[in-house]
Design a protein around this motif. Structure first.
Motif, PDB file in Angstrom:
ATOM      1  N   ILE A 138       0.866  -1.181   0.000  1.00  0.00           N
ATOM      2  CA  ILE A 138       0.000   0.000   0.000  1.00  0.00           C
ATOM      3  C   ILE A 138       0.900   1.227   0.000  1.00  0.00           C
ATOM      4  O   ILE A 138       1.737   1.395   0.885  1.00  0.00           O
ATOM      5  CB  ILE A 138      -0.924   0.018   1.228  1.00  0.00           C
ATOM      6  N   GLU A 139       0.725   2.098  -0.968  1.00  0.00           N
ATOM      7  CA  GLU A 139       1.611   3.247  -1.103  1.00  0.00           C
ATOM      8  C   GLU A 139       1.323   4.321  -0.055  1.00  0.00           C
ATOM      9  O   GLU A 139       0.175   4.532   0.340  1.00  0.00           O
ATOM     10  CB  GLU A 139       1.476   3.860  -2.498  1.00  0.00           C
ATOM     11  N   THR A 140       2.397   4.980   0.376  1.00  0.00           N
ATOM     12  CA  THR A 140       2.271   6.185   1.195  1.00  0.00           C
ATOM     13  C   THR A 140       3.180   7.256   0.604  1.00  0.00           C
ATOM     14  O   THR A 140       4.162   6.948  -0.075  1.00  0.00           O
ATOM     15  CB  THR A 140       2.674   5.933   2.662  1.00  0.00           C
ATOM     16  N   LEU A 141       2.852   8.508   0.881  1.00  0.00           N
ATOM     17  CA  LEU A 141       3.657   9.590   0.307  1.00  0.00           C
ATOM     18  C   LEU A 141       4.959   9.814   1.070  1.00  0.00           C
ATOM     19  O   LEU A 141       5.772  10.659   0.695  1.00  0.00           O
ATOM     20  CB  LEU A 141       2.853  10.894   0.222  1.00  0.00           C
ATOM     21  N   ASP A 142       5.163   9.041   2.123  1.00  0.00           N
ATOM     22  CA  ASP A 142       6.388   9.153   2.905  1.00  0.00           C
ATOM     23  C   ASP A 142       7.598   8.693   2.076  1.00  0.00           C
ATOM     24  O   ASP A 142       7.441   7.961   1.097  1.00  0.00           O
ATOM     25  CB  ASP A 142       6.248   8.304   4.173  1.00  0.00           C
TER      26      ASP A 142
ATOM     27  N   ASN B  85      10.655   1.644  -5.589  1.00  0.00           N
ATOM     28  CA  ASN B  85       9.313   2.143  -5.871  1.00  0.00           C
ATOM     29  C   ASN B  85       8.872   3.167  -4.818  1.00  0.00           C
ATOM     30  O   ASN B  85       7.925   2.960  -4.053  1.00  0.00           O
ATOM     31  CB  ASN B  85       8.326   0.965  -5.922  1.00  0.00           C
ATOM     32  N   VAL B  86       9.578   4.288  -4.793  1.00  0.00           N
ATOM     33  CA  VAL B  86       9.235   5.397  -3.895  1.00  0.00           C
ATOM     34  C   VAL B  86       8.334   6.346  -4.675  1.00  0.00           C
ATOM     35  O   VAL B  86       8.804   7.173  -5.453  1.00  0.00           O
ATOM     36  CB  VAL B  86      10.491   6.120  -3.384  1.00  0.00           C
ATOM     37  N   THR B  87       7.036   6.209  -4.495  1.00  0.00           N
ATOM     38  CA  THR B  87       6.088   6.907  -5.371  1.00  0.00           C
ATOM     39  C   THR B  87       5.737   8.308  -4.876  1.00  0.00           C
ATOM     40  O   THR B  87       5.246   9.122  -5.652  1.00  0.00           O
ATOM     41  CB  THR B  87       4.783   6.096  -5.483  1.00  0.00           C
ATOM     42  N   ARG B  88       5.948   8.561  -3.568  1.00  0.00           N
ATOM     43  CA  ARG B  88       5.581   9.841  -2.948  1.00  0.00           C
ATOM     44  C   ARG B  88       4.116  10.179  -3.200  1.00  0.00           C
ATOM     45  O   ARG B  88       3.744  11.336  -3.440  1.00  0.00           O
ATOM     46  CB  ARG B  88       6.502  10.977  -3.415  1.00  0.00           C
ATOM     47  N   ARG B  89       3.263   9.155  -3.161  1.00  0.00           N
ATOM     48  CA  ARG B  89       1.827   9.381  -3.261  1.00  0.00           C
ATOM     49  C   ARG B  89       1.136   8.478  -2.245  1.00  0.00           C
ATOM     50  O   ARG B  89       1.558   7.366  -1.992  1.00  0.00           O
ATOM     51  CB  ARG B  89       1.320   9.096  -4.678  1.00  0.00           C
TER      52      ARG B  89
END
Length: 519
Positions: free
Chosen positions: A99-103, A117-121
């Motif tokens: 689950i993505e986090t913007l952190d 995969n650092v999506t920042r979203r």
């Protein structure tokens, strides 16, 4: 020598801040009395440092959020300004690492293919929790790729995080795929956590780690920016040590998301699911009861759970399981097809730092990095999924229709109708099995997850006690959008039974004397 029953490890107290076995309400009381969210967050971080890669070495947390303390300080500032956001404000929670986090941390699904995969979203479900003031403490380990890679997988293992260990008996499975969420909350590394489920991945680790876990009705919680398996069955779900805490978390999660059409009507079900929870909610309620085959040692515990339901006022009606020949095969055909379509779509949205942008490329990456990615089991399901013909294929459409019919109209709906009941109960799963890197998972005993997972119906598991020192859960299942009903019934049962026991971090299950004979 450590003896059975010995507590292996206890984290040191951090000043006067105690987080072990503290509920969300307990933490709010602490903060109202002057304990800061920052101090609470520090205490959880210290506990993780002492117990997750040291001490009992649970390996349940895959990454710590470097912004967690800043989020806690922001919560403290809101509280000082008398602008607290509600029951989650300042409460540290953990998020499953698909689950993505913007952190500034990667969302990896446990795979080295997604280590960058650092999506920042934020996934919308995380944005909702953040808007409610929750502190995003970090990410939890999981069965790699949510346990859809291999027919011979070992639940709880990922290339990035290693093997999650069950805090009740360290040689036992934490189940999956939300293994780290289950073990970490059981060990009080956070007040609660998010898991995800396609079929069993919230309720199994909840059951086997002595937790409450909710697999919601499909369409109440957004799946956007969540590493997918199946748009028909995937959903995030809350995991905690009590029904009330699950209800608090779930209340913040429900909501419509324009990017996820399945949630278009979710707003109608947005409410405070913790409000009005009552120990009397089961009085006069007809409950359908399944009595599946189970290990002999589980039967007294299940019988006691049914007695507790009666004590809470429920009217129990035995039902027979429906014939569902072909359900598992049809479900598997659906999952393979949707995995290919949905994972390709998800990977296409990841940052340019991610080089595996299709399922085929992930398969090639795994083959090229077999020593680290496939030391114990392969990727047979990935290979099968890569050969599917898409979501317009007639065989796929037929399998989806068949699985829905067998699980819903001819499955759960029929059982509830025959009992004139609104709730179905049965054991969630059998006992946690030994983690086995040679043979993979080898579960025995009942499994309640398939029909509600396929039908998209709500499924809540609540602890019903220990068997040979290992947790087992009781499932509450309803039809679509019956989430409030299962939460209310589960709460009434929980209050009547009080069967959750804290973990003891034993090296092996406390099965009693006799293994070494008598001398």
């Amino acid at each position: 020598m450590l003896l059975a029953g010995t507590l292996l490890f206890a984290a040191p107290a951090i000043g006067q801040t105690t987080v072990e076995e503290r509920s969300i309400a307990d933490l709010q009381v602490d903060m109202a009395r002057g304990t800061s969210s920052e101090a609470i967050t520090h205490a959880y971080l210290a506990r993780i440092a002492a117990m997750d890669r040291a001490g009992p070495t649970l390996r349940s947390v895959i990454a710590i959020n470097p912004d967690a303390l800043a989020q806690a300080r922001a919560s403290d500032a809101r509280r000082r300004a008398k602008k607290a956001l509600g029951p989650l404000d300042g409460v540290p929670i953990l998020i499953k690492d698909n689950i993505e986090t913007l952190d500034p941390i990667a969302t990896t699904a446990g795979s080295l293919a997604l280590k960058d995969n650092v999506t920042r979203r934020d996934a919308p479900v995380v944005a909702n929790l953040r808007a409610a003031g929750a502190v995003i403490l970090g990410k939890t380990n999981l069965s790699e790729w949510a346990n859809i890679r291999s027919t011979n997988s070992m639940s709880g293992w990922s290339a990035i995080g290693g093997l999650v260990r069950n805090p009740y008996a360290l040689d036992r499975t934490s189940c999956g795929s939300s293994s780290g969420s289950g073990a970490s909350v059981a060990a009080s590394f956070a007040a609660a956590a998010l898991g995800t489920e396609t079929d069993g991945s919230v309720v199994c680790p909840s059951s086997m780690n002595g937790l409450v876990g909710l697999k919601p009705t499909i369409g109440l919680v957004s799946r956007t920016h969540v590493g997918p398996i199946s748009h028909s069955q995937d959903t995030p779900g809350p995991m905690a040590r009590s029904v009330r805490d699950v209800a608090i978390l779930f209340s913040a999660m429900v909501g419509a998301d324009p990017a996820d059409p399945a949630t278009a009507g979710a707003g109608r079900y947005a409410r405070d699911y913790a409000k009005g929870l009552s120990a009397g909610a089961l009085k006069g309620v007809r409950v359908a009861v399944l009595r599946p085959d189970m290990p002999a040692a589980m039967k007294p515990v299940y019988d006691a759970a049914l007695a507790d339901l009666k004590k809470a006022g429920a009217v129990l009606v035995d039902v027979e399981p429906p014939k569902a020949d072909g359900l598992s095969d049809a479900e598997f055909d659906v999952l393979k097809t949707e995995l290919k379509a949905d994972l390709d779509a998800y990977l296409a949205t990841t940052p340019a730092t991610v080089k595996t942008r299709t399922l085929d490329q992930v398969i090639a990456f795994n083959a090229a990095n077999a020593a680290t990615e496939m030391p114990f089991f392969g990727q047979e399901i990935f290979v099968m999924a890569a050969k599917t013909r898409g979501v317009s294929d007639a065989e796929y459409l037929g399998a989806r229709a068949k699985s829905l019919r067998l699980a819903g109209a001819e499955g759960i709906d029929t059982m509830l109708k025959s009992a004139k009941a609104t709730i179905l109960v049965e054991p969630t799963y059998g006992l946690p099995w030994l983690s086995d890197s040679v043979s993979g998972d080898h579960s025995t005993g009942p499994s309640a997850s398939e029909m509600p997972a396929v039908a998209g119906y709500p499924h809540l598991t609540v602890p019903m006690g220990l068997v040979k020192g290992l947790p087992v859960g009781l499932s509450f299942i309803a039809t679509a959008y019956g989430d409030a009903a299962v939460i209310e019934a589960g709460y009434a049962y929980e209050q009547a039974s009080r069967k959750r026991a804290a973990p003891r971090y034993l090296p092996v299950a406390d099965a009693g004397r006799g293994l070494d004979g008598v001398r």
